[in-house]
Write a protein that holds these residues in place. Structure first.
Motif, PDB file in Angstrom:
ATOM      1  N   THR A 162      10.194  -1.980   6.729  1.00 59.54           N
ATOM      2  CA  THR A 162      11.496  -2.639   6.750  1.00 59.54           C
ATOM      3  C   THR A 162      12.527  -1.561   7.062  1.00 59.54           C
ATOM      4  OG1 THR A 162      10.733  -4.256   5.134  1.00 59.54           O
ATOM      5  CG2 THR A 162      13.118  -4.068   5.461  1.00 59.54           C
ATOM      6  N   VAL A 163      13.075  -1.623   8.265  1.00 55.36           N
ATOM      7  CA  VAL A 163      14.006  -0.610   8.746  1.00 55.36           C
ATOM      8  C   VAL A 163      15.427  -1.080   8.462  1.00 55.36           C
ATOM      9  CG1 VAL A 163      14.796   0.699  10.754  1.00 55.36           C
ATOM     10  CG2 VAL A 163      12.364   0.081  10.546  1.00 55.36           C
ATOM     11  N   GLY A 164      16.112  -0.303   7.630  1.00 53.74           N
ATOM     12  CA  GLY A 164      17.506  -0.585   7.318  1.00 53.74           C
ATOM     13  C   GLY A 164      18.431   0.142   8.282  1.00 53.74           C
ATOM     14  N   ASP A 165      19.666   0.262   7.912  1.00 56.15           N
ATOM     15  CA  ASP A 165      20.656   0.933   8.767  1.00 56.15           C
ATOM     16  C   ASP A 165      20.478   2.448   8.806  1.00 56.15           C
ATOM     17  OD1 ASP A 165      21.921  -1.443   9.511  1.00 56.15           O
ATOM     18  OD2 ASP A 165      23.207  -1.403   7.722  1.00 56.15           O
ATOM     19  N   ASP A 166      19.729   2.982   7.819  1.00 55.59           N
ATOM     20  CA  ASP A 166      19.481   4.419   7.743  1.00 55.59           C
ATOM     21  C   ASP A 166      18.152   4.622   7.008  1.00 55.59           C
ATOM     22  OD1 ASP A 166      20.083   4.007   4.981  1.00 55.59           O
ATOM     23  OD2 ASP A 166      22.195   4.424   5.367  1.00 55.59           O
ATOM     24  N   LEU A 167      17.718   5.877   6.902  1.00 58.35           N
ATOM     25  CA  LEU A 167      16.440   6.147   6.236  1.00 58.35           C
ATOM     26  C   LEU A 167      16.452   5.745   4.775  1.00 58.35           C
ATOM     27  CD1 LEU A 167      15.143   9.557   7.612  1.00 58.35           C
ATOM     28  CD2 LEU A 167      14.401   7.256   8.185  1.00 58.35           C
ATOM     29  N   GLU A 168      17.586   5.911   4.113  1.00 59.56           N
ATOM     30  CA  GLU A 168      17.670   5.597   2.690  1.00 59.56           C
ATOM     31  C   GLU A 168      17.450   4.108   2.406  1.00 59.56           C
ATOM     32  OE1 GLU A 168      19.385   9.470   3.454  1.00 59.56           O
ATOM     33  OE2 GLU A 168      19.806   7.547   4.386  1.00 59.56           O
ATOM     34  N   SER A 169      17.711   3.249   3.364  1.00 58.95           N
ATOM     35  CA  SER A 169      17.525   1.804   3.168  1.00 58.95           C
ATOM     36  C   SER A 169      16.291   1.291   3.917  1.00 58.95           C
ATOM     37  CB  SER A 169      18.779   1.043   3.609  1.00 58.95           C
ATOM     38  OG  SER A 169      19.046   1.283   4.976  1.00 58.95           O
ATOM     39  N   THR A 170      15.373   2.201   4.252  1.00 57.88           N
ATOM     40  CA  THR A 170      14.137   1.850   4.950  1.00 57.88           C
ATOM     41  C   THR A 170      12.962   1.982   3.984  1.00 57.88           C
ATOM     42  OG1 THR A 170      15.046   2.524   7.074  1.00 57.88           O
ATOM     43  CG2 THR A 170      12.640   2.509   6.891  1.00 57.88           C
ATOM     44  N   SER A 171      11.983   1.080   4.090  1.00 57.30           N
ATOM     45  CA  SER A 171      10.829   1.130   3.189  1.00 57.30           C
ATOM     46  C   SER A 171       9.538   0.796   3.935  1.00 57.30           C
ATOM     47  CB  SER A 171      11.023   0.158   2.027  1.00 57.30           C
ATOM     48  OG  SER A 171      11.105  -1.169   2.514  1.00 57.30           O
ATOM     49  N   VAL A 172       8.422   1.221   3.329  1.00 58.14           N
ATOM     50  CA  VAL A 172       7.101   1.048   3.935  1.00 58.14           C
ATOM     51  C   VAL A 172       6.126   0.544   2.873  1.00 58.14           C
ATOM     52  CG1 VAL A 172       5.172   2.236   5.062  1.00 58.14           C
ATOM     53  CG2 VAL A 172       7.521   2.998   5.488  1.00 58.14           C
ATOM     54  N   THR A 173       5.301  -0.423   3.246  1.00 56.70           N
ATOM     55  CA  THR A 173       4.161  -0.827   2.416  1.00 56.70           C
ATOM     56  C   THR A 173       2.927  -0.875   3.307  1.00 56.70           C
ATOM     57  OG1 THR A 173       4.429  -3.204   2.809  1.00 56.70           O
ATOM     58  CG2 THR A 173       5.593  -2.265   0.902  1.00 56.70           C
ATOM     59  N   ALA A 174       1.776  -0.617   2.693  1.00 58.12           N
ATOM     60  CA  ALA A 174       0.520  -0.709   3.438  1.00 58.12           C
ATOM     61  C   ALA A 174      -0.600  -1.080   2.479  1.00 58.12           C
ATOM     62  CB  ALA A 174       0.198   0.606   4.132  1.00 58.12           C
ATOM     63  N   GLU A 175      -1.560  -1.835   2.996  1.00 57.31           N
ATOM     64  CA  GLU A 175      -2.751  -2.188   2.230  1.00 57.31           C
ATOM     65  C   GLU A 175      -3.971  -1.871   3.065  1.00 57.31           C
ATOM     66  OE1 GLU A 175      -2.451  -6.290   1.120  1.00 57.31           O
ATOM     67  OE2 GLU A 175      -0.929  -5.876  -0.402  1.00 57.31           O
ATOM     68  N   LEU A 176      -4.981  -1.252   2.410  1.00 58.28           N
ATOM     69  CA  LEU A 176      -6.237  -0.925   3.061  1.00 58.28           C
ATOM     70  C   LEU A 176      -7.353  -1.680   2.371  1.00 58.28           C
ATOM     71  CD1 LEU A 176      -5.813   2.964   3.303  1.00 58.28           C
ATOM     72  CD2 LEU A 176      -5.006   1.217   4.878  1.00 58.28           C
ATOM     73  N   ASP A 177      -8.347  -2.095   3.139  1.00 53.19           N
ATOM     74  CA  ASP A 177      -9.484  -2.859   2.640  1.00 53.19           C
ATOM     75  C   ASP A 177     -10.597  -1.893   2.226  1.00 53.19           C
ATOM     76  OD1 ASP A 177     -11.647  -4.512   2.191  1.00 53.19           O
ATOM     77  OD2 ASP A 177     -11.682  -5.361   4.210  1.00 53.19           O
ATOM     78  N   ALA A 178     -10.789  -1.699   0.915  1.00 46.08           N
ATOM     79  CA  ALA A 178     -11.781  -0.743   0.410  1.00 46.08           C
ATOM     80  C   ALA A 178     -13.198  -1.086   0.860  1.00 46.08           C
ATOM     81  CB  ALA A 178     -11.714  -0.682  -1.115  1.00 46.08           C
ATOM     82  N   ALA A 179     -13.510  -2.357   1.031  1.00 50.88           N
ATOM     83  CA  ALA A 179     -14.865  -2.760   1.430  1.00 50.88           C
ATOM     84  C   ALA A 179     -15.153  -2.458   2.897  1.00 50.88           C
ATOM     85  CB  ALA A 179     -15.076  -4.250   1.157  1.00 50.88           C
ATOM     86  N   SER A 180     -14.127  -2.160   3.671  1.00 49.97           N
ATOM     87  CA  SER A 180     -14.311  -1.927   5.110  1.00 49.97           C
ATOM     88  C   SER A 180     -14.732  -0.494   5.434  1.00 49.97           C
ATOM     89  CB  SER A 180     -13.009  -2.244   5.857  1.00 49.97           C
ATOM     90  OG  SER A 180     -12.029  -1.253   5.557  1.00 49.97           O
ATOM     91  N   VAL A 181     -14.977   0.327   4.426  1.00 56.43           N
ATOM     92  CA  VAL A 181     -15.280   1.741   4.655  1.00 56.43           C
ATOM     93  C   VAL A 181     -16.425   1.904   5.654  1.00 56.43           C
ATOM     94  CG1 VAL A 181     -16.853   1.935   2.669  1.00 56.43           C
ATOM     95  CG2 VAL A 181     -15.727   3.982   3.590  1.00 56.43           C
ATOM     96  N   SER A 182     -16.225   2.835   6.573  1.00 54.65           N
ATOM     97  CA  SER A 182     -17.250   3.140   7.563  1.00 54.65           C
ATOM     98  C   SER A 182     -17.295   4.653   7.773  1.00 54.65           C
ATOM     99  CB  SER A 182     -16.954   2.438   8.891  1.00 54.65           C
ATOM    100  OG  SER A 182     -17.914   2.824   9.861  1.00 54.65           O
ATOM    101  N   THR A 183     -18.465   5.248   7.458  1.00 55.54           N
ATOM    102  CA  THR A 183     -18.661   6.683   7.664  1.00 55.54           C
ATOM    103  C   THR A 183     -19.793   6.953   8.646  1.00 55.54           C
ATOM    104  OG1 THR A 183     -20.256   6.892   5.854  1.00 55.54           O
ATOM    105  CG2 THR A 183     -17.899   7.191   5.303  1.00 55.54           C
ATOM    106  N   GLY A 184     -20.379   5.891   9.183  1.00 58.37           N
ATOM    107  CA  GLY A 184     -21.503   6.058  10.090  1.00 58.37           C
ATOM    108  C   GLY A 184     -22.849   6.072   9.387  1.00 58.37           C
ATOM    109  N   ASP A 185     -22.862   5.846   8.082  1.00 53.24           N
ATOM    110  CA  ASP A 185     -24.109   5.826   7.313  1.00 53.24           C
ATOM    111  C   ASP A 185     -24.036   4.678   6.304  1.00 53.24           C
ATOM    112  OD1 ASP A 185     -25.675   6.584   4.755  1.00 53.24           O
ATOM    113  OD2 ASP A 185     -26.499   7.966   6.264  1.00 53.24           O
ATOM    114  N   ASP A 186     -24.863   3.636   6.503  1.00 50.06           N
ATOM    115  CA  ASP A 186     -24.795   2.442   5.652  1.00 50.06           C
ATOM    116  C   ASP A 186     -25.032   2.758   4.180  1.00 50.06           C
ATOM    117  OD1 ASP A 186     -24.189   0.777   7.753  1.00 50.06           O
ATOM    118  OD2 ASP A 186     -26.264   0.123   8.079  1.00 50.06           O
TER     119      ASP A 186
END
Length: 183
Positions: free
Chosen positions: A47-71
């Motif tokens: 959410t980008v406000g008029d300046d950095l002080e009024s801007t915020s970020v959220t993120a969600e990651l799916d823990a079950a989606s982990v992929s390292t190349g080894d089941d």
């Protein structure tokens, strides 16, 4: 004094585009090599406000989606030995402040992994803006942080015959994000 937005970034809400974004991690294995893996970004917004002080970020990651190349390793990471993806399926981040660091930014906030929340700082680079072929305004960012997995209750390990442990404590988390401005 208000800190101006990066050039080209306009006010409004940007949804993280899961199909064009990625979260990755790196951790030492047996003290001699690194294991790399990815997690799907399942949601979030900027959410980008008029300046950095009024801007915020959220993120969600799916823990079950982990992929390292080894089941086998992926299934172990999903288990209660590590992040218990069945009972704690989401890693979450919510910003508390955004400041400048030269030409780059520091996004401070609360990171929740395995049901434990700790403050972190993401060294963040604004990659710019563009309009995609479908007319959607986009903004891109790259961010990284390093955490102690033990601080998040991720304490499983195995001793090595030669000394040391199988899994290192420090984990580097990186995010490559494309976000679409919402109408």
């Amino acid at each position: 004094m208000a800190t101006p937005l990066p050039t080209g970034l306009t006010t409004g809400t940007y949804a993280l585009d899961a199909s064009h974004s990625q979260a990755a991690f790196t951790v030492r294995h047996a003290g001699i090599s690194k294991v790399r893996g990815t997690l799907a970004i399942s949601g979030g917004s900027i959410t980008v406000g008029d300046d950095l002080e009024s801007t915020s970020v959220t993120a969600e990651l799916d823990a079950a989606s982990v992929s390292t190349g080894d089941d086998n390793r992926d299934n172990h990471l999903r288990s209660a030995d590590f992040w218990d993806a069945e009972n704690k399926p989401t890693w979450a981040f919510s910003s508390t402040s955004i400041t400048t660091d030269g030409d780059d930014y520091v996004v401070a906030g609360d990171l929740t992994i395995n049901g434990v929340t700790k403050p972190v700082e993401l060294a963040t680079e604004f990659a710019g803006t563009a309009t995609d072929p479908f007319g959607n305004p986009r903004a891109g960012f790259e961010a990284s942080t390093q955490i102690s997995r033990k601080e998040f209750g991720l304490t499983w390990n195995a001793a090595l015959e030669t000394g040391g442990v199988l899994v290192g404590d420090k984990i580097t988390i990186t995010l490559d994000v494309s976000a679409i401005k919402q109408a």
